[in-house]
Design a protein around this motif. Structure first.
Motif, PDB file in Angstrom:
ATOM      1  N   ASP A 111      -3.126   7.376  -2.075  1.00  0.00           N
ATOM      2  CA  ASP A 111      -1.979   7.418  -2.978  1.00  0.00           C
ATOM      3  C   ASP A 111      -1.057   6.228  -2.735  1.00  0.00           C
ATOM      4  OD1 ASP A 111      -0.307   9.012  -4.960  1.00  0.00           O
ATOM      5  OD2 ASP A 111       1.097   8.866  -3.275  1.00  0.00           O
ATOM      6  N   LYS A 112      -0.798   5.934  -1.487  1.00  0.00           N
ATOM      7  CA  LYS A 112       0.068   4.788  -1.152  1.00  0.00           C
ATOM      8  C   LYS A 112      -0.556   3.488  -1.646  1.00  0.00           C
ATOM      9  CE  LYS A 112       2.456   2.462   2.581  1.00  0.00           C
ATOM     10  NZ  LYS A 112       2.650   2.329   4.016  1.00  0.00           N
ATOM     11  N   GLU A 165       0.077  -0.703  -8.258  1.00  0.00           N
ATOM     12  CA  GLU A 165       1.011  -0.725  -9.389  1.00  0.00           C
ATOM     13  C   GLU A 165       2.104  -1.763  -9.183  1.00  0.00           C
ATOM     14  OE1 GLU A 165       2.464   3.258  -9.942  1.00  0.00           O
ATOM     15  OE2 GLU A 165       0.469   4.010 -10.492  1.00  0.00           O
ATOM     16  N   ARG A 180      -0.041   3.163  -5.336  1.00  0.00           N
ATOM     17  CA  ARG A 180       1.318   2.734  -5.679  1.00  0.00           C
ATOM     18  C   ARG A 180       1.492   1.238  -5.409  1.00  0.00           C
ATOM     19  NH1 ARG A 180       4.480   5.636  -2.152  1.00  0.00           N
ATOM     20  NH2 ARG A 180       2.792   6.916  -1.405  1.00  0.00           N
ATOM     21  N   GLU A 181       0.863   0.738  -4.347  1.00  0.00           N
ATOM     22  CA  GLU A 181       0.945  -0.696  -4.042  1.00  0.00           C
ATOM     23  C   GLU A 181       0.210  -1.521  -5.102  1.00  0.00           C
ATOM     24  OE1 GLU A 181      -0.508  -0.945  -0.028  1.00  0.00           O
ATOM     25  OE2 GLU A 181       1.318  -0.028   0.789  1.00  0.00           O
TER      26      GLU A 181
END
Length: 179
Positions: free
Chosen positions: A163-164, A170, A167-168
């Motif tokens: 998930d992290k 994005e 997000r990175e």
């Protein structure tokens, strides 16, 4: 209404990972209409305060259950397993090596000949990995045994990494293409 109920009970939804998001949305809208503080403006301070508390609890419940990772964490929390805080759980070294390689790929995208294509390829890899982890989590969770819940918790910790990274991706996409 009872904010001592878990989120599933509060929303009158089954306690399951494979949640019907449409049902969640519909139930949320129904409760928002019923609980909205404006409906209580003519009542006592206590009743207005309760309305605000119920609405806050509803918003927290919907936000948690709407997203697969937070829903998985919440389900395990209901079983007494905390995956929100840092843990001493050892993850598979091959998984950690894969994460380092994926992060290196992310770092190299900005200087790639075709950063858009590289970014899309990485995004697909991350989405596929997350899908696989969600499926694994669901299988373990459905087994309903302490050891299966522990295995589900390992899946959640891996999902947190993925998930992290998502997000990175994005953030990098915003930096590269929204200028």
């Amino acid at each position: 209404m009872d904010i001592t109920q878990n989120y599933f009970e509060f929303l009158a939804l089954p306690v399951t990972y494979q949640l019907d998001l449409q049902a969640l949305s519909e139930r949320s809208r129904e409760l928002q209409k019923t609980l909205h503080p404006d409906r209580f403006s003519h009542l006592s301070d206590r009743e207005r305060r309760l309305s605000v508390q119920y609405t806050a609890y509803l918003n927290e419940a919907v936000a948690t259950l709407k997203h697969p990772l937070s829903r998985a964490q919440y389900l395990l929390k209901l079983k007494g397993l905390d995956t929100f805080s840092e843990s001493q759980v050892q993850l598979d070294p091959m998984f950690l090596i894969q994460q380092m390689e994926l992060r290196e790929s992310l770092e190299d995208i900005a200087s790639a000949a075709d950063p858009e294509a590289e970014l899309e390829q990485l995004r697909q890899t991350v989405e596929q990995e997350m899908k696989s982890l969600r499926e694994q989590f669901d299988r373990y969770y459905q087994q309903s045994t302490p050891s299966a819940y522990e295995a589900a918790a390992v899946c959640v910790r891996k999902m947190q990494f993925i998930d992290k990274l998502g997000r990175e991706i994005e953030v990098l996409e915003d930096q590269l293409f929204d200028e």
